[in-house]
Motif scaffolding. Structure first.
Motif, PDB file in Angstrom:
ATOM      1  N   GLY A  77       0.811  -1.213   0.000  1.00  0.00           N
ATOM      2  CA  GLY A  77       0.000   0.000   0.000  1.00  0.00           C
ATOM      3  C   GLY A  77       0.841   1.258   0.000  1.00  0.00           C
ATOM      4  N   ILE A  78       2.020   1.207   0.633  1.00  0.00           N
ATOM      5  CA  ILE A  78       2.935   2.354   0.588  1.00  0.00           C
ATOM      6  C   ILE A  78       3.414   2.584  -0.841  1.00  0.00           C
ATOM      7  CG2 ILE A  78       5.215   3.195   1.330  1.00  0.00           C
ATOM      8  CD1 ILE A  78       4.659   1.748   4.021  1.00  0.00           C
ATOM      9  N   PHE A  79       3.613   1.494  -1.586  1.00  0.00           N
ATOM     10  CA  PHE A  79       3.935   1.620  -3.012  1.00  0.00           C
ATOM     11  C   PHE A  79       2.701   1.968  -3.840  1.00  0.00           C
ATOM     12  CE2 PHE A  79       7.327  -1.772  -2.050  1.00  0.00           C
ATOM     13  CZ  PHE A  79       8.271  -0.809  -1.762  1.00  0.00           C
ATOM     14  N   GLY A  80       1.525   1.950  -3.213  1.00  0.00           N
ATOM     15  CA  GLY A  80       0.282   2.279  -3.918  1.00  0.00           C
ATOM     16  C   GLY A  80      -0.331   1.111  -4.648  1.00  0.00           C
ATOM     17  N   ILE A  81       0.091  -0.119  -4.315  1.00  0.00           N
ATOM     18  CA  ILE A  81      -0.408  -1.317  -4.998  1.00  0.00           C
ATOM     19  C   ILE A  81      -1.547  -1.919  -4.193  1.00  0.00           C
ATOM     20  CG2 ILE A  81       0.182  -3.582  -5.929  1.00  0.00           C
ATOM     21  CD1 ILE A  81       1.671  -1.259  -7.257  1.00  0.00           C
ATOM     22  N   THR A  82      -2.688  -2.096  -4.825  1.00  0.00           N
ATOM     23  CA  THR A  82      -3.860  -2.654  -4.166  1.00  0.00           C
ATOM     24  C   THR A  82      -4.317  -3.910  -4.914  1.00  0.00           C
ATOM     25  OG1 THR A  82      -5.339  -1.284  -5.514  1.00  0.00           O
ATOM     26  CG2 THR A  82      -4.622  -0.371  -3.397  1.00  0.00           C
ATOM     27  N   GLY A  83      -5.338  -4.566  -4.359  1.00  0.00           N
ATOM     28  CA  GLY A  83      -5.960  -5.693  -5.042  1.00  0.00           C
ATOM     29  C   GLY A  83      -5.183  -6.987  -4.955  1.00  0.00           C
ATOM     30  N   LEU A  84      -4.365  -7.161  -3.918  1.00  0.00           N
ATOM     31  CA  LEU A  84      -3.576  -8.383  -3.812  1.00  0.00           C
ATOM     32  C   LEU A  84      -4.445  -9.626  -3.654  1.00  0.00           C
ATOM     33  CD1 LEU A  84      -0.700  -7.255  -1.402  1.00  0.00           C
ATOM     34  CD2 LEU A  84      -0.682  -7.316  -3.904  1.00  0.00           C
ATOM     35  N   SER A  85      -5.587  -9.485  -3.010  1.00  0.00           N
ATOM     36  CA  SER A  85      -6.417 -10.654  -2.731  1.00  0.00           C
ATOM     37  C   SER A  85      -7.402 -10.970  -3.839  1.00  0.00           C
ATOM     38  CB  SER A  85      -7.200 -10.453  -1.422  1.00  0.00           C
ATOM     39  OG  SER A  85      -8.052  -9.320  -1.535  1.00  0.00           O
ATOM     40  N   GLY A  86      -7.537 -10.063  -4.816  1.00  0.00           N
ATOM     41  CA  GLY A  86      -8.489 -10.282  -5.903  1.00  0.00           C
ATOM     42  C   GLY A  86      -8.060 -11.422  -6.798  1.00  0.00           C
ATOM     43  N   GLU A  87      -9.017 -12.156  -7.303  1.00  0.00           N
ATOM     44  CA  GLU A  87      -8.717 -13.247  -8.226  1.00  0.00           C
ATOM     45  C   GLU A  87      -8.218 -12.690  -9.554  1.00  0.00           C
ATOM     46  OE1 GLU A  87      -8.776 -16.663  -8.147  1.00  0.00           O
ATOM     47  OE2 GLU A  87      -8.848 -16.359  -5.986  1.00  0.00           O
ATOM     48  N   PRO A  88      -7.163 -13.253 -10.122  1.00  0.00           N
ATOM     49  CA  PRO A  88      -6.722 -12.832 -11.454  1.00  0.00           C
ATOM     50  C   PRO A  88      -7.822 -13.076 -12.472  1.00  0.00           C
ATOM     51  CG  PRO A  88      -5.098 -14.276 -10.404  1.00  0.00           C
ATOM     52  CD  PRO A  88      -6.339 -14.334  -9.571  1.00  0.00           C
ATOM     53  N   GLN A  89      -7.854 -12.267 -13.506  1.00  0.00           N
ATOM     54  CA  GLN A  89      -8.859 -12.451 -14.548  1.00  0.00           C
ATOM     55  C   GLN A  89      -8.498 -13.661 -15.404  1.00  0.00           C
ATOM     56  OE1 GLN A  89      -9.124  -8.767 -16.716  1.00  0.00           O
ATOM     57  NE2 GLN A  89     -10.388  -7.803 -15.166  1.00  0.00           N
ATOM     58  N   ILE A  90      -9.475 -14.541 -15.599  1.00  0.00           N
ATOM     59  CA  ILE A  90      -9.274 -15.710 -16.453  1.00  0.00           C
ATOM     60  C   ILE A  90     -10.439 -15.817 -17.423  1.00  0.00           C
ATOM     61  CG2 ILE A  90      -7.885 -16.998 -14.792  1.00  0.00           C
ATOM     62  CD1 ILE A  90     -10.389 -18.573 -14.040  1.00  0.00           C
ATOM     63  N   THR A  91     -10.227 -16.555 -18.498  1.00  0.00           N
ATOM     64  CA  THR A  91     -11.280 -16.731 -19.501  1.00  0.00           C
ATOM     65  C   THR A  91     -12.273 -17.790 -19.025  1.00  0.00           C
ATOM     66  OG1 THR A  91     -10.096 -18.474 -20.675  1.00  0.00           O
ATOM     67  CG2 THR A  91      -9.597 -16.199 -21.302  1.00  0.00           C
ATOM     68  N   ASP A  92     -13.427 -17.819 -19.660  1.00  0.00           N
ATOM     69  CA  ASP A  92     -14.433 -18.835 -19.330  1.00  0.00           C
ATOM     70  C   ASP A  92     -13.867 -20.231 -19.566  1.00  0.00           C
ATOM     71  OD1 ASP A  92     -16.240 -16.905 -18.632  1.00  0.00           O
ATOM     72  OD2 ASP A  92     -17.249 -16.878 -20.591  1.00  0.00           O
ATOM     73  N   MET A  93     -13.086 -20.395 -20.632  1.00  0.00           N
ATOM     74  CA  MET A  93     -12.519 -21.702 -20.940  1.00  0.00           C
ATOM     75  C   MET A  93     -11.549 -22.150 -19.843  1.00  0.00           C
ATOM     76  SD  MET A  93      -9.480 -23.158 -22.261  1.00  0.00           S
ATOM     77  CE  MET A  93      -8.713 -22.063 -23.448  1.00  0.00           C
ATOM     78  N   GLN A  94     -10.692 -21.202 -19.355  1.00  0.00           N
ATOM     79  CA  GLN A  94      -9.760 -21.543 -18.286  1.00  0.00           C
ATOM     80  C   GLN A  94     -10.507 -21.935 -17.007  1.00  0.00           C
ATOM     81  OE1 GLN A  94      -7.601 -17.844 -18.407  1.00  0.00           O
ATOM     82  NE2 GLN A  94      -5.808 -18.759 -19.400  1.00  0.00           N
ATOM     83  N   LYS A  95     -11.587 -21.202 -16.715  1.00  0.00           N
ATOM     84  CA  LYS A  95     -12.373 -21.533 -15.518  1.00  0.00           C
ATOM     85  C   LYS A  95     -13.025 -22.912 -15.648  1.00  0.00           C
ATOM     86  CE  LYS A  95     -15.795 -19.680 -12.296  1.00  0.00           C
ATOM     87  NZ  LYS A  95     -16.329 -21.016 -12.002  1.00  0.00           N
ATOM     88  N   GLN A  96     -13.538 -23.223 -16.821  1.00  0.00           N
ATOM     89  CA  GLN A  96     -14.158 -24.525 -17.042  1.00  0.00           C
ATOM     90  C   GLN A  96     -13.138 -25.649 -16.851  1.00  0.00           C
ATOM     91  OE1 GLN A  96     -15.899 -24.266 -20.940  1.00  0.00           O
ATOM     92  NE2 GLN A  96     -17.449 -22.766 -20.300  1.00  0.00           N
ATOM     93  N   LEU A  97     -11.912 -25.439 -17.341  1.00  0.00           N
ATOM     94  CA  LEU A  97     -10.868 -26.444 -17.165  1.00  0.00           C
ATOM     95  C   LEU A  97     -10.505 -26.618 -15.692  1.00  0.00           C
ATOM     96  CD1 LEU A  97      -8.480 -25.634 -20.172  1.00  0.00           C
ATOM     97  CD2 LEU A  97      -9.829 -27.724 -19.851  1.00  0.00           C
ATOM     98  N   LEU A  98     -10.403 -25.505 -14.953  1.00  0.00           N
ATOM     99  CA  LEU A  98     -10.103 -25.592 -13.526  1.00  0.00           C
ATOM    100  C   LEU A  98     -11.195 -26.353 -12.778  1.00  0.00           C
ATOM    101  CD1 LEU A  98      -8.718 -21.991 -12.897  1.00  0.00           C
ATOM    102  CD2 LEU A  98      -7.446 -24.107 -12.500  1.00  0.00           C
TER     103      LEU A  98
END
Length: 469
Positions: free
Chosen positions: A407-428
């Motif tokens: 946060g001191i570096f101004g970086i947020t969203g560490l806990s958010g899920e990375p964006q993946i495609t529908d196909m990648q989610k289906q495979l997972l």
């Protein structure tokens, strides 16, 4: 004790605020005639990190910055587009806010425009004339640079050399109007009927470039401020002229600590429209899906050092940031089933890295060394996440520390899920079902498919975890 490098003395100095626990800080903002380029963003982010660290250390930071919304460049752009100057200024001031929002740059305490302080500028200029530091010439008002003792000391430039260089840049008319080539305008007369202007004791005109920052710093902060920041290219003439006119006006020291950030090169070359490498943040955000990576690259290089922006350096920043995100999420995955209590050995390791981080940042905001401590914490998080049993207090402490430092570096969203495609989610999902059914051959086949589309899967005692390659 925090030390900062003072451009004026060319030394690191122990920081001591004028008012205990409070900092008055002024940082030069953009001239709003175009979208901000990556160099503008670097300066905004560098001093955002400075601000955030002082706030982390317990200071209340009064952060003032400006929009130069009346200038030759704005007038030229307005004529090119067939609109008035304020239409251009408003468009690109709004664009600044829109483009800096995804980069998580904190809003200034006060973001003032030159056009909002015209009466204050006129009073300031009148005072300079009365004190003999400025003179009127054909509607222009110039500051007598050589009358100010020590002119040029901030940029460590030779006065005679500056005078010769100034004379070489001026046309004959301006040389005639000036008493000395090195004198600079604090008020400019209007020469075109359709040009934006204000009434003044010297006729219709507008402020010179440098005067607005002196006026705003005094109006919204104090006669003497703690920190003045900006790009190193502003040390001369802009900050040199600010210093001269401000101290001539008040008779007091203008700034205690002058801080300047380094340049941004693009593909190892100086950024220039003529080289075709002029890079605006507006375009970068349209073509890149992770603004936090841009922020990471610009925030974690020590502010005084130059940065080389290229596809390679951006890709390296993405890999480094993803490593931090993955470590954070690996440990976060264990929080729900953590036992009550703490692990003393891990707690000692966390405290050690907190000390290292603060020591690095106290040393003129040495962000690369501070980042090394973050990576040590991430390594610790990955190892702890693999333990058979973890304890909630320690998990939270480690997660909170990583999040706080990022946060001191101004970086947020560490806990958010990375964006993946529908196909990648289906495979997972399919792989998780295969493992639940003990169909390990199918599970391995899907793992390979996922690897081919950029998803790396790891099996742990707590279940399937994954990250992007």
């Amino acid at each position: 004790m925090i030390q900062v490098y003072n451009t004026l003395t060319r030394e690191k100095e122990i920081f001591k605020s004028i008012t205990p626990g409070k900092i008055n800080m002024y940082v030069c903002g953009p001239t709003v005639y175009n979208y901000i380029h990556i160099g503008n963003a670097r300066s905004s982010i560098a001093f955002d990190v400075v601000r955030r660290y002082f706030e982390y250390r317990g200071y209340e930071v009064n952060y003032v910055s400006n929009f130069t919304d009346v200038d030759d460049k704005i007038i030229k752009r307005a004529r090119e587009e067939g609109v008035d100057e304020m239409t251009i200024a408003n468009k690109y001031a709004d664009a600044f806010e829109e483009d800096t929002l995804p980069l998580n740059i904190k809003p200034a305490t006060v973001r003032s425009r030159a056009t909002e302080v015209i009466p204050d500028i006129i009073v300031f200029v009148q005072d300079l004339i009365e004190k003999g530091y400025a003179y009127e010439s054909e509607g222009d008002v110039y500051f007598r640079a050589k009358k100010f003792k020590g002119y040029g000391i901030l940029a460590h430039q030779d006065l005679n050399e500056m005078t010769e260089n100034a004379a070489g840049r001026l046309d004959d008319d301006e040389l005639i109007r000036k008493e000395d080539p090195i004198d600079f305008a604090v008020w400019k007369a209007t020469h075109e009927k359709d040009e934006i202007s204000w009434q003044s004791p010297w006729g219709d005109g507008r402020p010179g470039w440098h005067i607005e920052c002196s006026v705003m710093a005094q109006k919204y902060l104090a006669n003497t401020i703690d920190i003045h920041g900006g790009g190193i290219d502003l040390a001369f003439p802009h900050h040199t002229n600010e210093m001269a006119q401000s101290e001539a006006h008040t008779g007091q020291k203008f700034v205690n600590y002058w801080m300047h950030n380094g340049f941004v090169n693009v593909n190892d070359q100086k950024m220039s429209k003529s080289l075709g490498n002029f890079t605006t943040v507006h375009d970068m955000l349209k073509h890149y899906d992770d603004p936090m990576t841009i922020r990471f690259l610009l925030a974690t290089t020590q502010y005084r050092r130059p940065i080389n922006y290229s596809p390679d350096t951006l890709a390296q920043a993405r890999v480094a940031l993803d490593r931090i995100r993955t470590g954070y999420r690996n440990l976060l995955f264990r929080l729900n089933e953590a036992a009550v209590g703490q692990d003393d050995v891990v707690e000692i390791a966390i405290e050690k890295q907190i000390t290292f981080f603060e020591s690095a940042m106290d040393d003129d905001l040495n962000t690369p060394n501070a980042l090394a401590s973050v990576f040590e914490l991430v390594t610790l998080a990955n190892r702890y996440a693999e333990d058979k049993a973890v304890h909630s207090n320690t998990v939270k402490h480690l997660l909170d520390t990583i999040r706080l430092f990022m946060g001191i570096f101004g970086i947020t969203g560490l806990s958010g899920e990375p964006q993946i495609t529908d196909m990648q989610k289906q495979l997972l999902d399919a792989r998780e079902s295969a493992r639940a059914s003990h169909d390990f051959d199918l599970s391995d086949q899907i793992r390979q498919q996922l690897s081919e589309v950029g998803i790396i899967v790891e099996d742990t005692a707590q279940g399937q975890r994954w990250h992007q390659a």
